[in-house]
Design an enzyme around this catalytic site. Sequence first.
Site: not given
Lengths: 369, 159
Positions: A275, A319
């Site tokens: 991430y 994202y």
Amino acid sequence: MQGFSGKAAVAGVGMTDLSRHSGRTELQLAVEAARHAIDEAGQRPDAILGYHLGDSAPVIHVARELRIELGWHNEIYGGGTQCASILGDAAMLIDAGLARTVLVYRALNGRSGRRMNTLSLKLGEGVEEQFTHPYGLAGPVQQFALAAQRYLHHTGLTEEHLCAVVRGSRTHAVANPRALRREVEDYWASPMVASPLRRADCCQETDGACALVITSADRAPAAPRVHAVVRGGGPGASAMDRTDDVTRIFSSHVAGPLFAAAGMTPADVDVALLYDAYSWLVPRQLEDFGLCARADLAATLHDGLATVNPHGGLLSEGYVHGLNNVAEAVRQLRGDGVNQVPGAEVALCTGFGGSYGSAAILVRPGTGR
Amino acid sequence: MAFVKAGRADVITRPCPPTKRALAWHSMDPRPLPRPNALTAPYWEACRRGELTVQRCRSCGRRVHLPEPVCPHCGGTDLPYEAVSGHGRVHTFSVVHRAFLPGFAIPYVIAWIDLEEGVRAFGGIVGDIAPDDVRIGLPVRVRFDDLPGFGHIPNWRPA
């Protein structure tokens, strides 16, 4: 070994185009991504899970649009911490016999709609904002810039190494037609947002949706299996007033439990979907998950990491609150990923929310893992 | 831990002046003001007197900051505020070039400060130092600056 280990498989993934101005509702985005995932899976969901910050399409609206006869369904209020652990939520439903096939999705207009740049971490009673807002601290970029500054100080890494992370991400994304950033631009020309983080060190604010279809392993024998999932957290970057280590993020809390649950070691990981909401989270997670020793970080980042976020990650692809990284983990295990890692059998994917988060290991079936 | 939308009861943004004086400044300085609650009012009152205070647990003797109703170390519930030296070092900082709150002139420096007394405080780095010269470990001491419409709030200047 967790009870659901190997019982559930990700049979399909779907995404919309990623953009900065979708011109569409979150519901339209969610339904399109879901249709792609359902088509790929060849399985009709009877359950739906979504996560959101009050900025996505409601589960029951998605079910109605897709004409799904809805069984178990839930909406999880949460952000990046959810993207890996929601695989566990789905696998538990399947293993428990509460669902056959679970649709998981995240949809957002993260650039044209509600942006996250002024969101803040809040713990306890929330009085901390009395002590931070009057000084101009608001939003995750500044919060995690404070942690990043200390991280560079701790490790001896410099902005050169953050540059290397971004360059690596952009270089990977050149081959990714989905990516919002596909050119390797001049990092040093990128405006500083909050030192040491430039705009290029931050992920792309994105409009789009991503969906996964998770079903029982016997219904999708060739699909990547959900092998282990953990979720947790504790002291660290989420509450900097009271922690020995403000640079500590979720990965230092969940890495040990993940490998214990998986019955694996870091050496088993073939491809890592980390991430990367901010560049510095990559070296921090490489350390925490045992993929690279601190002493080797500088050289490793400089050389580039073919097996980390081969599609460009959240920094360059976009994202979708981390779920798009999970989708790429699935593709890599199927062999149809971007910059495919040859023979990838074990994928790590992670979900960040300061010092809280989640991580999962997916495996390709039939490899004896 | 979830991200939660900013803008809540413990911080107010003008126009919402708590005093008549705030009205006069409202158009000039839109920075958010602290809004003290029962827990934090003694801290801000001390700031107005030019005194930096932090809580100290009567049960275990440990200092606690940011303020808490219950001691995170021992569970004690009697945590009066006591004056501290106002000396510390920069634990970490960031030079902000893009403000997400109104009223801040960029660049400005935000920092967590390790106080001599063993707790960590937040504030701006001000005074005779260029933003790019701030470093982790820099010795600092407290300086009270007026936040128009509120009163004195602590900042940090090179010691």
